[in-house]
Design a protein around this motif. Structure first.
Motif, mmCIF file in Angstrom:
data_model
loop_
_atom_site.group_PDB
_atom_site.id
_atom_site.type_symbol
_atom_site.label_atom_id
_atom_site.label_comp_id
_atom_site.label_asym_id
_atom_site.label_seq_id
_atom_site.Cartn_x
_atom_site.Cartn_y
_atom_site.Cartn_z
ATOM 1 N N GLU A 162 0.740 -1.101 0.133
ATOM 2 C CA GLU A 162 0.001 0.092 -0.172
ATOM 3 C C GLU A 162 0.825 1.188 0.174
ATOM 4 O O GLU A 162 1.930 1.430 0.703
ATOM 5 C CB GLU A 162 -1.018 0.174 1.281
ATOM 6 C CG GLU A 162 -2.137 -0.863 1.161
ATOM 7 C CD GLU A 162 -2.707 -1.050 2.006
ATOM 8 O OE1 GLU A 162 -4.141 -1.649 2.277
ATOM 9 O OE2 GLU A 162 -2.500 -0.662 3.367
ATOM 10 N N LEU A 175 0.154 5.579 0.265
ATOM 11 C CA LEU A 175 -0.973 6.308 0.731
ATOM 12 C C LEU A 175 -1.666 7.248 -0.428
ATOM 13 O O LEU A 175 -1.032 7.906 -1.193
ATOM 14 C CB LEU A 175 -0.189 7.437 1.911
ATOM 15 C CG LEU A 175 -1.455 8.259 2.572
ATOM 16 C CD1 LEU A 175 -2.365 7.394 3.302
ATOM 17 C CD2 LEU A 175 -0.638 9.026 3.542
ATOM 18 N N GLY A 176 -2.841 6.974 -0.623
ATOM 19 C CA GLY A 176 -3.612 7.629 -1.466
ATOM 20 C C GLY A 176 -3.436 7.233 -2.882
ATOM 21 O O GLY A 176 -4.195 7.955 -3.845
ATOM 22 N N GLN A 203 -6.422 2.893 -0.200
ATOM 23 C CA GLN A 203 -5.243 3.307 0.211
ATOM 24 C C GLN A 203 -5.225 4.734 0.933
ATOM 25 O O GLN A 203 -4.274 5.117 1.187
ATOM 26 C CB GLN A 203 -4.179 2.992 -0.594
ATOM 27 C CG GLN A 203 -3.952 1.407 -0.892
ATOM 28 C CD GLN A 203 -2.776 1.266 -1.867
ATOM 29 O OE1 GLN A 203 -1.989 2.070 -2.048
ATOM 30 N NE2 GLN A 203 -2.989 0.158 -2.413
ATOM 31 N N THR A 204 -6.534 5.148 0.954
ATOM 32 C CA THR A 204 -6.782 6.425 1.607
ATOM 33 C C THR A 204 -6.493 6.335 3.078
ATOM 34 O O THR A 204 -6.584 5.170 3.578
ATOM 35 C CB THR A 204 -7.883 7.113 1.310
ATOM 36 O OG1 THR A 204 -9.120 6.415 1.958
ATOM 37 C CG2 THR A 204 -8.329 7.233 -0.132
ATOM 38 N N ARG A 205 -6.368 7.202 3.836
ATOM 39 C CA ARG A 205 -6.236 7.181 5.487
ATOM 40 C C ARG A 205 -7.490 6.717 6.031
ATOM 41 O O ARG A 205 -7.471 5.764 6.758
ATOM 42 C CB ARG A 205 -5.668 8.561 6.058
ATOM 43 C CG ARG A 205 -5.592 8.376 7.428
ATOM 44 C CD ARG A 205 -5.478 9.832 7.829
ATOM 45 N NE ARG A 205 -6.513 10.612 7.760
ATOM 46 C CZ ARG A 205 -7.888 10.918 8.285
ATOM 47 N NH1 ARG A 205 -7.880 10.084 9.184
ATOM 48 N NH2 ARG A 205 -8.711 11.744 7.956
ATOM 49 N N GLN A 206 -8.676 7.093 5.432
ATOM 50 C CA GLN A 206 -9.931 6.653 5.987
ATOM 51 C C GLN A 206 -10.349 5.395 5.664
ATOM 52 O O GLN A 206 -10.509 4.783 6.703
ATOM 53 C CB GLN A 206 -11.033 7.607 5.527
ATOM 54 C CG GLN A 206 -10.968 9.000 5.906
ATOM 55 C CD GLN A 206 -10.152 9.914 5.024
ATOM 56 O OE1 GLN A 206 -9.213 9.444 4.296
ATOM 57 N NE2 GLN A 206 -10.426 11.353 4.803
ATOM 58 N N MET A 262 -7.969 2.804 5.193
ATOM 59 C CA MET A 262 -7.045 1.706 5.590
ATOM 60 C C MET A 262 -7.576 1.768 7.189
ATOM 61 O O MET A 262 -7.251 0.712 7.835
ATOM 62 C CB MET A 262 -5.480 2.470 5.622
ATOM 63 C CG MET A 262 -4.959 2.147 4.192
ATOM 64 S SD MET A 262 -3.203 2.492 3.980
ATOM 65 C CE MET A 262 -3.112 4.104 4.334
ATOM 66 N N SER A 263 -7.882 2.881 7.563
ATOM 67 C CA SER A 263 -8.237 2.879 9.096
ATOM 68 C C SER A 263 -9.467 1.894 9.418
ATOM 69 O O SER A 263 -9.320 0.953 10.141
ATOM 70 C CB SER A 263 -8.860 4.206 9.577
ATOM 71 O OG SER A 263 -9.324 4.106 10.897
ATOM 72 N N ASN A 308 -8.338 -1.813 8.556
ATOM 73 C CA ASN A 308 -7.375 -2.326 9.630
ATOM 74 C C ASN A 308 -8.131 -2.768 10.922
ATOM 75 O O ASN A 308 -7.624 -3.349 11.847
ATOM 76 C CB ASN A 308 -6.474 -1.145 9.865
ATOM 77 C CG ASN A 308 -5.434 -1.035 9.099
ATOM 78 O OD1 ASN A 308 -5.328 -1.732 7.854
ATOM 79 N ND2 ASN A 308 -4.390 -0.223 9.115
ATOM 80 N N ILE A 357 4.601 3.085 1.884
ATOM 81 C CA ILE A 357 3.596 4.051 2.173
ATOM 82 C C ILE A 357 3.829 5.401 1.455
ATOM 83 O O ILE A 357 2.848 6.171 1.235
ATOM 84 C CB ILE A 357 3.478 4.099 3.826
ATOM 85 C CG1 ILE A 357 1.876 4.623 4.208
ATOM 86 C CG2 ILE A 357 4.301 4.635 4.356
ATOM 87 C CD1 ILE A 357 0.801 3.859 3.564
ATOM 88 N N LYS A 375 -14.011 7.530 1.540
ATOM 89 C CA LYS A 375 -14.123 7.582 2.997
ATOM 90 C C LYS A 375 -15.311 6.743 3.733
ATOM 91 O O LYS A 375 -16.327 7.444 4.121
ATOM 92 C CB LYS A 375 -14.258 9.070 3.121
ATOM 93 C CG LYS A 375 -13.160 9.929 2.684
ATOM 94 C CD LYS A 375 -13.509 11.423 2.873
ATOM 95 C CE LYS A 375 -12.524 12.530 2.333
ATOM 96 N NZ LYS A 375 -12.847 13.643 2.409
#
Length: 379
Positions: free
Chosen positions: A264, A266-267, A272-275, A277-278, A281, A293, A332
């Motif tokens: 992955e 980031l972006g 693979q956006t922050r939201q 992946m959160s 995970n 990353i 998101k």
């Protein structure tokens, strides 16, 4: 890395010995050229630099002769320079380090007047090491792979697709001393046998930098069919990745591994956006290592070309993520929304079935040659 040096990579090199010293080590062998050994050592994690070294009698005459011989084998560019660096472990030797450097440098300078002395950034550095048993000379320094010895950082499992990113992520973690096993999710008949073979070939390339790698082929078609039937398309990628991580967790336990590795960045894509992946995970507490990353695609491509995965990754066979990719994936997603959707799936049984039917094989760096030979035999 004794296993690498003694293993199949150098199967034609006999009686390999690794002799550690205080601040260096010698590798000795029989019946192989320096070129063969260099080709092996440059791909061994944990070696920053190494030099082909020549043993001679501990006399100045022998040192002069071998020094001249080493320089005679070189093709000098215009304005080439040299310096001599001496190290004297045997304090009983007749000359100290400064005197050895001066005397050897004088001989080389007279024999090769086209070279000039340069102490800071010399084109050639002749190293003379006086040990108790003999004198050792080296002229060429080879850049190693660097990093940490393979396996010294424990074991992880690499989520390996057929793309450019995941094999590079595996390579980067191998450099950091992580032993890896590869996990590939395949979805026949939606994905082709060539797509599976592509992942196996990528594993074969990675095995060159460590030891033979266990390859886990996870059947994923049934899960993706269930997702397609019960999950809104826009959220399907998020749910799919969450189920993959659940499977990875069980495979880690079975194979006594400690971390998940993926490619992955980031972006780079919707999952693979922050939201994203959160939310993805949330299903695991296992460490997920993402060496790419913050790496740009151009940098990834450059590494792929360097290590030999580019042409394989560029083959036009789609993996399960590509085949089932939604047209408008959510970037998101909300955790509560995903959890509500997942209630329509019997995830526990789906995961257990995929793990139970996972096929395992061990792949080494000779896999590519063996497959090519098998193909040639059919022609």
């Amino acid at each position: 890395d004794q296993d690498k040096i003694d293993g199949k990579t150098v199967e034609n090199i006999e009686k390999v010995k690794v002799l550690p010293h205080h601040d260096f080590m010698h590798v000795k062998w029989d019946h192989a050229s320096y070129e063969t050994i260099i080709d092996v050592l440059k791909d061994v994690p944990g070696i920053a630099r190494f030099e082909p070294t020549y043993r001679v009698e501990k006399t100045m005459e022998a040192i002069y002769a071998k020094g001249i011989e080493l320089f005679e084998a070189q093709t000098f560019e215009e304005n080439a320079s040299f310096k001599v660096v001496a190290k004297r472990s045997d304090r009983t030797f007749e000359l100290d380090s400064m005197m050895i450097q001066r005397e050897v440098g004088h001989v080389i300078g007279e024999r090769f007047p086209e070279l000039h002395v340069e102490m800071k950034k010399a084109t050639y550095k002749l190293t003379v090491s006086i040990q108790r048993d003999a004198a050792y000379l080296s002229l060429i320094s080879v850049q190693g792979m660097g990093g940490l010895p393979y396996g010294s950082s424990g074991k992880g499992m690499l989520m390996l697709s057929g793309g450019f990113d995941s094999p590079i992520a595996g390579y980067q973690m191998i450099k950091r001393g992580l032993e890896i096993e590869a996990v590939h999710f395949s979805s026949p008949p939606y994905t082709s046998p060539q797509a599976l073979e592509k992942a196996r070939k990528l594993t074969a390339v990675l095995s060159r930098y460590g030891t033979p790698i266990k390859f886990h082929n996870v059947p994923f078609a049934k899960i993706q069919e269930e997702i397609k039937e019960h999950i809104h398309e826009d959220f399907s990628m998020t749910v799919m990745r969450r189920i993959m991580l659940r499977i990875m967790d069980q495979l880690l336990v079975k194979n006594k591994a400690m971390a998940i590795v993926n490619g992955e960045s980031l972006g780079q894509v919707a999952s693979q956006t922050r939201q994203s992946m959160s939310v993805i995970n949330e299903v695991t507490t296992t460490p997920i290592l993402r060496p790419l990353i913050a790496v740009d695609k151009n940098e990834i491509i450059a590494i792929a070309e360097k290590i030999g995965t580019y042409d394989i990754s560029n083959e036009p066979y789609e993996d399960c993520c590509t085949v089932f990719a939604p047209k408008k994936p959510k970037t998101k997603p909300k955790l509560h929304t995903i959890q509500e959707m997942e209630a329509a799936l019997n995830i526990e049984d789906l995961v257990a079935d995929a793990v139970m039917n996972t096929e395992i094989m061990t792949i080494d760096e000779f896999y590519l040659k063996e497959q090519l030979a098998e193909f040639d035999s059919l022609l």
